[in-house]
Enzyme design. Sequence first.
Site, PDB file in Angstrom:
ATOM      1  N   TYR A 150       0.847  -1.194   0.000  1.00  0.00           N
ATOM      2  CA  TYR A 150       0.000   0.000   0.000  1.00  0.00           C
ATOM      3  C   TYR A 150       0.883   1.245   0.000  1.00  0.00           C
ATOM      4  O   TYR A 150       1.844   1.345   0.768  1.00  0.00           O
ATOM      5  CB  TYR A 150      -0.908   0.021   1.237  1.00  0.00           C
ATOM      6  CG  TYR A 150      -1.967  -1.053   1.222  1.00  0.00           C
ATOM      7  CD1 TYR A 150      -3.191  -0.846   0.610  1.00  0.00           C
ATOM      8  CD2 TYR A 150      -1.713  -2.296   1.806  1.00  0.00           C
ATOM      9  CE1 TYR A 150      -4.168  -1.840   0.592  1.00  0.00           C
ATOM     10  CE2 TYR A 150      -2.683  -3.302   1.788  1.00  0.00           C
ATOM     11  CZ  TYR A 150      -3.901  -3.063   1.176  1.00  0.00           C
ATOM     12  OH  TYR A 150      -4.858  -4.060   1.153  1.00  0.00           O
ATOM     13  N   SER A 151       0.529   2.205  -0.854  1.00  0.00           N
ATOM     14  CA  SER A 151       1.239   3.485  -0.863  1.00  0.00           C
ATOM     15  C   SER A 151       0.963   4.227   0.437  1.00  0.00           C
ATOM     16  O   SER A 151      -0.180   4.269   0.911  1.00  0.00           O
ATOM     17  CB  SER A 151       0.770   4.340  -2.048  1.00  0.00           C
ATOM     18  OG  SER A 151       1.077   3.720  -3.273  1.00  0.00           O
ATOM     19  N   CYS A 327      -0.495   7.750 -10.185  1.00  0.00           N
ATOM     20  CA  CYS A 327      -0.773   6.635  -9.292  1.00  0.00           C
ATOM     21  C   CYS A 327      -2.263   6.311  -9.333  1.00  0.00           C
ATOM     22  O   CYS A 327      -3.102   7.200  -9.193  1.00  0.00           O
ATOM     23  CB  CYS A 327      -0.352   6.982  -7.861  1.00  0.00           C
ATOM     24  SG  CYS A 327      -0.448   5.581  -6.721  1.00  0.00           S
ATOM     25  N   GLU A 367       3.062   4.571 -10.964  1.00  0.00           N
ATOM     26  CA  GLU A 367       2.755   3.447 -10.083  1.00  0.00           C
ATOM     27  C   GLU A 367       1.265   3.146 -10.261  1.00  0.00           C
ATOM     28  O   GLU A 367       0.421   3.768  -9.630  1.00  0.00           O
ATOM     29  CB  GLU A 367       3.066   3.808  -8.635  1.00  0.00           C
ATOM     30  CG  GLU A 367       3.009   2.625  -7.675  1.00  0.00           C
ATOM     31  CD  GLU A 367       3.497   3.015  -6.285  1.00  0.00           C
ATOM     32  OE1 GLU A 367       2.686   3.508  -5.495  1.00  0.00           O
ATOM     33  OE2 GLU A 367       4.700   2.825  -6.015  1.00  0.00           O
ATOM     34  N   TYR A 369      -2.013   0.119 -11.188  1.00  0.00           N
ATOM     35  CA  TYR A 369      -2.412  -1.256 -10.907  1.00  0.00           C
ATOM     36  C   TYR A 369      -3.699  -1.579 -11.652  1.00  0.00           C
ATOM     37  O   TYR A 369      -4.351  -0.671 -12.194  1.00  0.00           O
ATOM     38  CB  TYR A 369      -2.624  -1.453  -9.392  1.00  0.00           C
ATOM     39  CG  TYR A 369      -3.337  -0.324  -8.714  1.00  0.00           C
ATOM     40  CD1 TYR A 369      -4.731  -0.258  -8.726  1.00  0.00           C
ATOM     41  CD2 TYR A 369      -2.642   0.710  -8.087  1.00  0.00           C
ATOM     42  CE1 TYR A 369      -5.408   0.797  -8.115  1.00  0.00           C
ATOM     43  CE2 TYR A 369      -3.296   1.752  -7.474  1.00  0.00           C
ATOM     44  CZ  TYR A 369      -4.684   1.790  -7.478  1.00  0.00           C
ATOM     45  OH  TYR A 369      -5.334   2.832  -6.877  1.00  0.00           O
TER      46      TYR A 369
END
Length: 369
Positions: A150-151, A327, A367, A369
Amino acid sequence: MATSLTAAVSLPSSKSSSSSTSALSSRTSSIFSDRISFPKNSAYTGGISVSNNAVTITSQVTTTEAAPVKVEKISKKDDEGIVVNKFKPKNPYIGRCLLNTKITGDDAPGETWHMVFTTEGEVPYREGQSIGIIPEGVDKNGKPHKLRLYSIASSAIGDFGDSKTVSLCVKRLVYTNDQGEEVKGVCSNFLCDLKPGSEVTITGPIGKEMLMPKDPNATIIMLGTGTGIAPFRSFLWKMFFEKHENYKFNGLAWLFLGVPTSSSLLYKEEFELMKEKAPENFRLDFAVSREQTNDKGEKMYIQTRMAQYAEELWELLKKDNTFVYMCGLKGMEKGIDDIMVSLAAKDGIDWLEYKRTLKKAEQWNVEVY
């Protein structure tokens, strides 16, 4: 100069929040934070006063004004003080949940929670890094669950300014599979259900890709969708809610945040306060896909909002002190490529080749996902 200051964190109200009454002692720091509020039940212990609308933290801080500094362009990854993988799955750090509160509205499509864990300064991280979380229990094969990354959503000194906490922004994953069964994400539900005082197994910190540039005069363009806002909250707190002896942000921070509904806008009050405090240094644009459209009637995704500033963004991208951070959902990068291809071509530039140059110079950081 030592000054007694009050800090708090500003988050949307929720009927489903939980509170902590853990005491935080008076502390000395080279940083101070503005007012932030967590929705909580009424309580008071030690240095934390918790009411229906806010958690107030009283701290002893030392502040020193820093003059603008011209910084030579050097790699953000070369700092010897950056810690990576101090804690691993076989030797994790056991923290404790201090606060956990829902930060999306009750009518939002899904729940997102802001949570704060104690680290006692043992997990030294930088803005832009991540931590791993290993949820309690075992998988279907009877083995411990694997960690999830987790960021980090807090600046390096944490939400309370004492360098003893780390914060995450987590969306609860719940979906229906092909068999019509409800499936709950193991780690996200574990985290969103945490009660204050519960233990949390932490690994890391990890990552250097999303570290902030060293230049305090840089232009930093941040593109986030949903919980992809996490690293940018950490950046922006350092820029606008804190004072440091060796860092004062004098550049331009431009945040684009994409969400499905206005009730899903994360940390909206914090960002609006930053804009009020530093209108010349902070620009803020929301893209609310289910509620907003552009002039053509198209849904307002993050790339749609950016297209409204396409030429201005392209001019910024041609400067060697502009840094882009992305992100969130993977699909948005292609949408941004589509915007830039034609603009770059007007200047005789191949966008994809130029983007590779930006990446090599650490000016294009992704970054997704």
